[in-house]
Design an enzyme around this catalytic site. Sequence first.
Site, mmCIF file in Angstrom:
data_model
loop_
_atom_site.group_PDB
_atom_site.id
_atom_site.type_symbol
_atom_site.label_atom_id
_atom_site.label_comp_id
_atom_site.label_asym_id
_atom_site.label_seq_id
_atom_site.Cartn_x
_atom_site.Cartn_y
_atom_site.Cartn_z
ATOM 1 N N PRO A 246 -7.383 7.671 -5.171
ATOM 2 C CA PRO A 246 -8.789 7.418 -5.528
ATOM 3 C C PRO A 246 -9.683 7.371 -4.290
ATOM 4 O O PRO A 246 -9.246 6.928 -3.228
ATOM 5 C CB PRO A 246 -8.747 6.039 -6.217
ATOM 6 N N ASN B 157 -3.822 8.630 4.376
ATOM 7 C CA ASN B 157 -2.592 8.009 4.851
ATOM 8 C C ASN B 157 -2.814 7.265 6.145
ATOM 9 O O ASN B 157 -2.011 6.458 6.529
ATOM 10 C CB ASN B 157 -1.581 9.064 5.209
ATOM 11 N N ASP C 284 8.474 8.380 -5.965
ATOM 12 C CA ASP C 284 9.669 9.151 -5.619
ATOM 13 C C ASP C 284 9.905 9.179 -4.118
ATOM 14 O O ASP C 284 10.621 10.041 -3.603
ATOM 15 C CB ASP C 284 9.561 10.583 -6.165
ATOM 16 N N HIS D 15 0.575 4.395 -2.616
ATOM 17 C CA HIS D 15 0.367 5.794 -2.212
ATOM 18 C C HIS D 15 1.532 6.664 -2.669
ATOM 19 O O HIS D 15 1.348 7.826 -3.006
ATOM 20 C CB HIS D 15 0.174 5.904 -0.701
ATOM 21 N N ARG E 33 0.826 -1.217 0.000
ATOM 22 C CA ARG E 33 0.000 0.000 0.000
ATOM 23 C C ARG E 33 0.857 1.263 0.000
ATOM 24 O O ARG E 33 0.530 2.258 -0.651
ATOM 25 C CB ARG E 33 -0.920 -0.023 1.217
ATOM 26 N N HIS F 73 -6.129 -5.667 -2.706
ATOM 27 C CA HIS F 73 -6.983 -5.794 -1.515
ATOM 28 C C HIS F 73 -7.264 -7.250 -1.161
ATOM 29 O O HIS F 73 -8.090 -7.528 -0.307
ATOM 30 C CB HIS F 73 -8.280 -4.991 -1.699
ATOM 31 N N SER G 111 8.155 10.188 -1.888
ATOM 32 C CA SER G 111 7.640 11.385 -1.211
ATOM 33 C C SER G 111 6.746 10.991 -0.029
ATOM 34 O O SER G 111 6.611 11.744 0.928
ATOM 35 C CB SER G 111 6.866 12.269 -2.187
HETATM 36 C C1 HEM Z 1 -9.581 2.454 -6.289
HETATM 37 C C2 HEM Z 1 -8.412 2.296 -5.756
HETATM 38 C C3 HEM Z 1 -8.173 2.143 -4.285
HETATM 39 C C4 HEM Z 1 -8.851 2.642 -3.204
HETATM 40 C C5 HEM Z 1 -10.077 3.531 -3.207
HETATM 41 C C6 HEM Z 1 -8.190 2.127 -2.022
HETATM 42 C C7 HEM Z 1 -8.567 2.416 -0.718
HETATM 43 C C8 HEM Z 1 -8.113 1.749 0.398
HETATM 44 C C9 HEM Z 1 -8.618 1.927 1.724
HETATM 45 C C10 HEM Z 1 -9.715 2.910 2.112
HETATM 46 C C11 HEM Z 1 -7.967 1.069 2.535
HETATM 47 C C12 HEM Z 1 -8.191 0.873 4.030
HETATM 48 C C13 HEM Z 1 -7.528 1.965 4.815
HETATM 49 C C14 HEM Z 1 -8.123 2.138 6.181
HETATM 50 O O1 HEM Z 1 -7.782 1.421 7.105
HETATM 51 O O2 HEM Z 1 -8.961 3.015 6.326
HETATM 52 C C15 HEM Z 1 -7.017 0.354 1.725
HETATM 53 C C16 HEM Z 1 -6.149 -0.613 2.174
HETATM 54 C C17 HEM Z 1 -5.196 -1.219 1.389
HETATM 55 N N1 HEM Z 1 -4.905 -0.912 0.079
HETATM 56 FE FE1 HEM Z 1 -6.054 0.169 -1.170
HETATM 57 N N2 HEM Z 1 -7.133 1.352 -2.403
HETATM 58 C C18 HEM Z 1 -7.086 1.333 -3.764
HETATM 59 C C19 HEM Z 1 -6.141 0.706 -4.548
HETATM 60 C C20 HEM Z 1 -5.047 0.044 -4.042
HETATM 61 C C21 HEM Z 1 -3.899 -0.363 -4.822
HETATM 62 C C22 HEM Z 1 -3.691 -0.051 -6.302
HETATM 63 C C23 HEM Z 1 -3.057 -1.013 -3.967
HETATM 64 C C24 HEM Z 1 -1.699 -1.604 -4.236
HETATM 65 C C25 HEM Z 1 -1.239 -1.961 -5.420
HETATM 66 C C26 HEM Z 1 -3.707 -1.039 -2.667
HETATM 67 C C27 HEM Z 1 -3.229 -1.677 -1.550
HETATM 68 C C28 HEM Z 1 -3.871 -1.707 -0.330
HETATM 69 C C29 HEM Z 1 -3.499 -2.609 0.751
HETATM 70 C C30 HEM Z 1 -2.440 -3.701 0.658
HETATM 71 C C31 HEM Z 1 -4.310 -2.284 1.836
HETATM 72 C C32 HEM Z 1 -4.277 -2.910 3.239
HETATM 73 C C33 HEM Z 1 -3.269 -2.144 4.079
HETATM 74 C C34 HEM Z 1 -2.994 -2.731 5.455
HETATM 75 O O3 HEM Z 1 -3.546 -3.761 5.825
HETATM 76 O O4 HEM Z 1 -2.157 -2.128 6.134
HETATM 77 N N3 HEM Z 1 -4.893 -0.362 -2.748
HETATM 78 N N4 HEM Z 1 -7.115 0.792 0.411
HETATM 79 C C1 LIG Z 2 1.646 7.906 9.831
HETATM 80 C C2 LIG Z 2 1.063 9.266 9.857
HETATM 81 O O1 LIG Z 2 1.731 10.251 9.668
HETATM 82 N N1 LIG Z 2 -0.257 9.334 10.069
HETATM 83 C C3 LIG Z 2 -0.991 10.588 10.050
HETATM 84 C C4 LIG Z 2 -2.059 10.581 8.968
HETATM 85 O O2 LIG Z 2 -2.810 11.767 8.999
HETATM 86 C C5 LIG Z 2 -3.458 12.066 10.222
HETATM 87 C C6 LIG Z 2 -4.211 13.363 10.051
HETATM 88 O O3 LIG Z 2 -5.107 13.277 8.989
HETATM 89 C C7 LIG Z 2 -2.433 12.143 11.372
HETATM 90 O O4 LIG Z 2 -3.109 12.307 12.601
HETATM 91 C C8 LIG Z 2 -1.611 10.855 11.413
HETATM 92 O O5 LIG Z 2 -0.589 10.965 12.365
#
Ligand code: HEM
Ligand SMILES: CC(=O)N[C@H]1CO[C@H](CO)[C@@H](O)[C@@H]1O
Length: 318
Positions: free
Chosen positions: A165, A94, A75, A67, A63, A196, A77
């Site tokens: 997105p 983030n 890069d 991002h 992820r 996902h 960033s």
């Molecule tokens: C339409 C595109 C996408 C949207 C709207 C999206 C949105 C999200 C959201 C909302 C979460 C959960 C974050 C939270 O805890 O609130 C998430 C998790 C995640 N996303 Fe996406 N994502 C997208 C595409 C991608 C892509 C392209 C990748 C990687 C190639 C990716 C990899 C991941 C992974 C691995 C997680 C789980 C992270 C974890 O368990 O720490 N996502 N994503």
């Molecule tokens: C890891 C990190 O920097 N998380 C930040 C994401 O953004 C929120 C504010 O929207 C911060 O509170 C978190 O520390």
Amino acid sequence: MAMRGMLVAVVSALLLQAACVAEAQTLKLGYYSQTCPSAESIVFDEVQKASNIDKRTPAALLRLHFHDCFVNGCDASVLLESSDNQAEKNAAPNQSLRGYDVINKAKARIEAVCKQRVSCADILAYAARDSVRIATGGYNYNYKVPGGRPDGTVSKASMALANLPPHNQRNVQMLAKSFTNKNLTMDDLIVLSGAHTLGVSRCGTFQYRLMNDQDKGMNATFRNDLRRQCNYNANNVVPLDAGSTYAFDTSYYANVLANKTVLESDAALNSPSTVARVRQLKDPYTFIRSFEAAMGRMGALRTSNPGKVRDYCWKVRT
Ligand code: HEM
Ligand SMILES: CC(=O)N[C@H]1CO[C@H](CO)[C@@H](O)[C@@H]1O
Ligand SMILES: *[C@@H]1O[C@H](CO)[C@@H](O)[C@H](O)[C@H]1NC(C)=O
Ligand SMILES: *[C@@H]1O[C@H](CO)[C@@H](O)[C@H](O)[C@H]1NC(C)=O
Ligand SMILES: *[C@@H]1O[C@H](CO)[C@@H](O)[C@H](O)[C@H]1NC(C)=O
């Protein structure tokens, strides 16, 4: 006839030249084979060690790379810190980004053997590849990732908001706009969303879908499962791919077809225009090969603020 032959030769020479100029800026396989031969193996070693300790590591690193790439190119960033907390990592989407420590450890080891040669952006790209490899159990997944991404100098929370997105978008055409804005495609959206298959979401992100029974795109039994797991706590987390949270497999796509996905952006893929491709991606071989190719395109997105290779991934080297 001779004239025409010459014209063709001249035109092809020009085209060849144009291709070479473009080539000079593109990424290369084995980019560090001369300057830092151990770079990729150090990254793999750190990703593996961290994954053994915390099985959520591969999801976090995959992820992080996404991002990074979507906000002004790959890069690194996303790794930068800012004194005013207005960097990408501080933006709302983030929240719950993790894995920074794995990248920092790999970077420190690499700096010790090859100072200021290997960019943080490349380390992140290799780490994302290795994450997928580890989460597949190593099966049939060892594709090569080119290097040569510069580390960027700019990181802004506002850019993260503008480029990532929206997860609450149900219209797949609208969702694809975030991808086509990057010269990626609808197909890249469908394939890369397969990421996902790993990881979790915080309940706070999607709990608006649990408020009532109106969302017909969510299976009712599944919704009740989510209500139970979330239990009105926004900080609880649930798997994005119920049943195989830590395995890089294709059950995510089966869940899309069954309306058992937590994010609306995942549910969006169960639309008439995308459902045929979702069905194809249930085949593991098709998925993994398509994923590699799409990661290659995402991993080649360029920054408009190239800078020096950093000493530490969290700060620009001036
Ligand atoms: C339409 C595109 C996408 C949207 C709207 C999206 C949105 C999200 C959201 C909302 C979460 C959960 C974050 C939270 O805890 O609130 C998430 C998790 C995640 N996303 Fe996406 N994502 C997208 C595409 C991608 C892509 C392209 C990748 C990687 C190639 C990716 C990899 C991941 C992974 C691995 C997680 C789980 C992270 C974890 O368990 O720490 N996502 N994503
Ligand atoms: C890891 C990190 O920097 N998380 C930040 C994401 O953004 C929120 C504010 O929207 C911060 O509170 C978190 O520390
Ligand atoms: C997309 O492609 C166009 C034309 O090749 C180019 O000008 C633009 O910079 C590219 N955008 C990105 C984000 O790579
Ligand atoms: C999934 O939801 C859509 C509505 O968004 C519905 O038409 C379809 O029948 C549902 N599929 C399943 C398997 O429940
Ligand atoms: C929802 O999921 C349950 C349990 O997995 C299943 O029995 C049921 O048929 C599904 N509902 C629909 C409308 O597909």
